[in-house]
Design a protein around this motif. Structure first.
Motif, PDB file in Angstrom:
ATOM      1  N   UNK A 234       0.940  -1.181  -0.080  1.00 38.61           N
ATOM      2  CA  UNK A 234       0.109  -0.047   0.230  1.00 38.61           C
ATOM      3  C   UNK A 234       0.895   1.124   0.189  1.00 38.61           C
ATOM      4  N   UNK A 235       0.657   2.017  -1.033  1.00 37.49           N
ATOM      5  CA  UNK A 235       1.453   3.336  -1.091  1.00 37.49           C
ATOM      6  C   UNK A 235       0.464   4.551  -0.711  1.00 37.49           C
ATOM      7  N   UNK A 236       0.799   5.283   0.540  1.00 35.33           N
ATOM      8  CA  UNK A 236      -0.029   6.628   0.852  1.00 35.33           C
ATOM      9  C   UNK A 236       0.586   7.569   0.542  1.00 35.33           C
ATOM     10  N   UNK A 237      -0.198   8.699  -0.246  1.00 32.78           N
ATOM     11  CA  UNK A 237       0.545   9.757  -0.910  1.00 32.78           C
ATOM     12  C   UNK A 237      -0.304  10.891  -0.268  1.00 32.78           C
ATOM     13  N   UNK A 238       0.675  11.738   0.280  1.00 32.40           N
ATOM     14  CA  UNK A 238      -0.065  13.103   0.967  1.00 32.40           C
ATOM     15  C   UNK A 238       0.090  14.189  -0.183  1.00 32.40           C
ATOM     16  N   UNK A 239      -0.833  14.619  -0.870  1.00 32.47           N
ATOM     17  CA  UNK A 239      -0.920  15.753  -1.929  1.00 32.47           C
ATOM     18  C   UNK A 239       0.607  15.884  -2.640  1.00 32.47           C
ATOM     19  N   UNK A 240       0.406  14.661  -3.579  1.00 34.86           N
ATOM     20  CA  UNK A 240       1.513  14.804  -4.477  1.00 34.86           C
ATOM     21  C   UNK A 240       1.601  15.828  -5.479  1.00 34.86           C
ATOM     22  N   UNK A 241       0.646  16.596  -5.761  1.00 36.18           N
ATOM     23  CA  UNK A 241       0.580  17.534  -6.603  1.00 36.18           C
ATOM     24  C   UNK A 241       0.813  18.958  -6.221  1.00 36.18           C
ATOM     25  N   UNK A 242       1.042  19.109  -5.016  1.00 31.57           N
ATOM     26  CA  UNK A 242       1.153  20.234  -3.982  1.00 31.57           C
ATOM     27  C   UNK A 242       2.646  21.159  -4.569  1.00 31.57           C
ATOM     28  N   UNK A 243       2.590  22.309  -5.020  1.00 38.21           N
ATOM     29  CA  UNK A 243       3.405  22.998  -5.451  1.00 38.21           C
ATOM     30  C   UNK A 243       4.485  22.680  -6.555  1.00 38.21           C
ATOM     31  N   UNK A 244       3.725  21.745  -7.566  1.00 40.33           N
ATOM     32  CA  UNK A 244       4.253  21.363  -8.752  1.00 40.33           C
ATOM     33  C   UNK A 244       3.821  21.927  -9.886  1.00 40.33           C
TER      34      UNK A 244
END
Ligand code: ATP
Length: 235
Positions: free
Chosen positions: A156-166
């Protein structure tokens, strides 16, 4: 179900940041948790990852309770977590950051299998192996943080707002990488402020508001629901 969160509540100094949250993620799904700033999305992921201790409720992963376990044991069971601030080692090279991910992996050692998969996913990282993590662009740092998480061979991969600031072009790249990671057999729990974009890759979504779940359903149903479109998608 690979992950089941049951009536989870977590508080900071007595103030509940999430309250009675229940959700599930089946093997192979991409599930999104959306919600405004401060809704409790990061607290939810931290509570699953063992970074915050829930005050009540249960987290069950692959049939066993994991709430209350320290973070490194949760990683060892197959949950990788990429926090919002990425927690890279800025003065270390890209190669060393990836190596540290592998160090956390406790299963069968497999030479460079995971590394090759990370390079296939993010060829830019291979070009920048000797470069210090601090000198990478925001998008590249996100790729490195995801790459490092994959080195632990998560289920399981949990990602916290990977799109932020990109920048937008890299956001697309990261979203399509998430789909590729899922196609390789890794289940995904994604936290995003932006519901519209994340619904395009998700199977199901949950919406958090001030610590409580207010909405859930299949991505396609939510996308077509007039009330959701008005209140949450700004359409
Ligand atoms: P964002 O998108 O801004 O990260 P979020 O949905 O992830 O928001 P959380 O970061 O989980 O929300 O925060 C939920 C609530 O808990 C907020 O009111 C926040 O101020 C509070 N909070 C979060 N971390 C702490 C902390 N370490 N100590 C005290 N309060 C905290």
């Amino acid at each position: 179900m690979l992950l089941e969160v049951r009536s989870l509540s977590t508080a900071y100094q007595g103030l509940l940041a999430i309250q009675d949250v229940s959700l599930s993620v089946a093997k192979g799904e991409i599930v999104v948790v959306a919600g405004a700033n401060g809704a409790g999305k990061s607290t939810l992921l931290k509570s699953i990852a063992g970074m915050e201790r829930p005050r009540a409720g249960e987290v069950v992963f692959d049939g066993a309770r994991i709430d209350g376990l320290p973070g490194h044991l949760i990683t060892a069971r197959g949950i990788a977590y990429v926090p919002e601030n990425k927690r890279l080692f800025p003065r270390l090279s890209v190669a060393d950051n990836l190596r540290l991910g592998r160090y956390l992996y406790r299963g069968e050692p497999d030479a460079d299998g995971p590394l090759e998969r990370v390079f296939a996913l993010f060829p830019r990282l291979k070009e920048r192996l000797p470069q210090r993590a601090a000198t990478l662009s925001g998008g590249e740092q996100q790729m490195l943080a995801i790459g490092r998480a994959l080195m632990t061979r998560p289920r399981l991969l949990m990602l916290d707002e990977p799109s932020q600031g990109i920048m937008p072009k890299l956001v697309d790249e990261i979203f399509s990488a998430i789909e590729t990671i899922r196609a390789a057999g890794v289940t995904i729990l994604l936290v995003e402020q932006r519901l519209a974009e994340s619904l395009s890759i998700a199977d199901r979504a949950y919406v958090l508001q001030t610590g409580r779940l207010i909405l859930t359903g299949p991505a396609a149903t939510l996308r077509d629901d007039p009330e959701v479109r008005r209140a949450h998608l700004g359409i």
